[in-house]
Design an enzyme around this catalytic site. Structure first.
Site, PDB file in Angstrom:
ATOM      1  N   ASP A 199      -3.071 -17.943   2.057  1.00  0.00           N
ATOM      2  CA  ASP A 199      -4.250 -18.636   1.510  1.00  0.00           C
ATOM      3  C   ASP A 199      -4.754 -19.681   2.508  1.00  0.00           C
ATOM      4  OD1 ASP A 199      -1.770 -19.742   0.988  1.00  0.00           O
ATOM      5  OD2 ASP A 199      -2.319 -20.621  -0.934  1.00  0.00           O
ATOM      6  N   ASP A 241      -5.236  -6.499   6.149  1.00  0.00           N
ATOM      7  CA  ASP A 241      -6.450  -5.792   5.754  1.00  0.00           C
ATOM      8  C   ASP A 241      -7.548  -6.820   5.477  1.00  0.00           C
ATOM      9  OD1 ASP A 241      -8.204  -3.893   4.863  1.00  0.00           O
ATOM     10  OD2 ASP A 241      -7.092  -3.364   3.046  1.00  0.00           O
ATOM     11  N   LYS A 296       3.465 -15.189   2.545  1.00  0.00           N
ATOM     12  CA  LYS A 296       3.359 -15.961   1.301  1.00  0.00           C
ATOM     13  C   LYS A 296       4.793 -16.303   0.880  1.00  0.00           C
ATOM     14  CE  LYS A 296       0.842 -17.632  -2.075  1.00  0.00           C
ATOM     15  NZ  LYS A 296       0.010 -18.830  -1.865  1.00  0.00           N
ATOM     16  N   TYR A 344       0.826  -1.213   0.000  1.00  0.00           N
ATOM     17  CA  TYR A 344       0.000   0.000   0.000  1.00  0.00           C
ATOM     18  C   TYR A 344       0.861   1.264   0.000  1.00  0.00           C
ATOM     19  CZ  TYR A 344      -4.021  -2.971   1.238  1.00  0.00           C
ATOM     20  OH  TYR A 344      -5.003  -3.923   1.254  1.00  0.00           O
ATOM     21  N   ASP A 365     -10.745  -8.321   8.292  1.00  0.00           N
ATOM     22  CA  ASP A 365     -12.170  -8.229   7.939  1.00  0.00           C
ATOM     23  C   ASP A 365     -12.829  -9.602   7.987  1.00  0.00           C
ATOM     24  OD1 ASP A 365     -12.232  -5.535   7.657  1.00  0.00           O
ATOM     25  OD2 ASP A 365     -13.020  -5.544   5.605  1.00  0.00           O
TER      26      ASP A 365
END
Ligand code: NAD
Length: 373
Positions: free
Chosen positions: A239, A263, A206, A159, A267
């Site tokens: 994942d 992020d 990852k 970001y 959620d």
């Protein structure tokens, strides 16, 4: 700072009610904070400032200089929410969320976001997951439901890397970058949080694909070995983590991850608890200062009716007491009061079941404040 100094010095708190239900829920959180001050003999100096749409209307700017300056000299900030239809027609960069929250978080250097996701025993049916996944053995009334804390890096990663479009507009790239000190400081926050909980960190990356993730994994592992050997550490690919959060959420204590993965996963974690009006958050910078706010927005659809659930904001106050002021017993007292009020069947409309008469925002705040002990 010794516990004694901690309890006697006045804490300066900036209160930013904001828009929509913000002023309604913040009023209840302040009520609870004042009840804590009385019961435990603390002195909290509160000053209220404008932010968001309310600040645009009064001053023309979503984050007035005076508000920012007050936050910069405070010990902690309590924020309601900003935004609403009245300001939706403004250009994106002038809208309250963009023009107030992003500059505020960045000016305050808040690199660590804490998002607890917990299912409260009296509300376990609210989760969209099956009861045995949420709570294990249904007959077991002990506190063994979903209770995880997502620790998200907030000021680095993709970001904040370079964002570029090719001159012909036909390709684009975003750069993900992390340095060892950036990883170390957020990992330390996660390990310390785990020491005050069940002592377990799951670091999410990852590393099978990304070099930043390989550096992340090496750095987190080294820090655990050198500084936090008593905290258990495991690693998951993002994942797999996304799957495990819905498959076996009770296995998680602290989830540590970088900005974009955090992020998304925070959620996901919040949704499995089933009630957006119950979830607090903290944004920290490692020196005790913090910004505390509910995870929900300004809920314009119910604003002004006195029916919003104030618990997310009240639990944000508990996080403030714990993380900014080191007042662990006081934080636990607030959380116990919330649990007791729910156990007694007090509910606002968003969490009431069929046949239950919902309470107003203020009545729920009164009930929590009255039970502080
Ligand atoms: P929202 O979180 O405000 O509302 C989503 C739904 O949840 C609504 O139905 C709302 O009534 C309900 N809800 C939210 N908080 C509740 C509470 N405490 N009690 C009971 N019900 C509650 O999200 P949205 O509708 O997408 O956004 C509304 C506005 O808030 C927009 O302007 C958005 O940009 C802004 N927003 C602000 C923040 C923030 O200030 N941090 C965060 C998200 C959205």
């Amino acid at each position: 700072m010794s516990e004694n100094e901690n309890t006697v010095r006045t804490k300066s708190i900036v209160v930013l009610p904001g828009d929509g239900v913000g002023p309604e829920i913040v009023a209840e959180a302040v009520k609870v904070l004042k009840a804590v001050a009385v019961k435990f003999g603390h002195d909290f100096a509160l000053q209220t400032h404008l932010i968001g749409g309310a600040a645009i209307d009064a001053t023309g700017r979503a984050l007035p200089d005076e508000t920012l300056a007050a936050c910069q000299t405070a010990d902690a900030v309590l924020l309601g929410a900003v935004g609403g239809p009245k300001w939706d027609a403004l250009p994106a960069e002038q809208r309250p969320e963009r023009a107030a929250l992003l500059p505020l978080r960045s000016a305050l250097g808040l690199f660590c976001n804490l998002r607890p996701a917990k299912v409260w025993a009296p509300l376990k049916e609210a989760s969209p997951l099956r009861p045995e996944i949420v709570w294990g053995d249904e007959k077991d009334e002990s506190e063994n439901g979903i209770d995880m804390l997502v620790v998200r890096e907030l000021t680095g990663g993709i970001y904040f890397g370079e964002h570029r479009r090719d001159p012909d507009g036909q390709a684009a790239c975003d750069t993900m970058r992390y340095s060892v000190p950036e990883i170390e400081r957020i990992a330390r926050m996660a390990f310390k949080a785990a020491q005050g909980r069940r002592g377990r960190v799951t670091s999410v990356d990852k590393a099978n694909v990304l070099e930043t993730s390989r550096l992340w994994r090496e750095t987190v592992s080294r820090l655990q070995r050198d500084e936090f050997p008593s905290v258990a550490l495991d690693h998951l690919y993002v994942d797999n983590a996304a799957m495990q959060i819905v498959r076996a959420p009770r296995r998680f204590d602290v989830i540590l991850t970088e900005n974009m993965f955090g992020d998304i996963l925070s959620d996901e974690a919040s949704q499995i608890t089933g009630s957006i009006g119950m979830l607090p958050s903290a944004s920290l910078r490692g020196d005790g200062f913090g910004l505390y706010e509910p995870i929900h927005g300004s809920a314009p659809d119910i604003a002004g009716q006195g029916i919003a659930n104030p618990i997310a904001t009240i639990l944000s106050v508990a996080m403030m007491l714990r993380h900014s002021f080191g007042l662990v017993a006081e934080a636990a007292a607030v959380e116990r009061s919330v649990g007791a009020v729910l156990a007694d069947g007090y509910r606002t409309a968003d969490i009431a079941r069929a046949g239950e008469t919902p309470l107003s925002t203020a009545a729920l705040g009164d009930a929590v404040a009255a039970k502080i002990k």
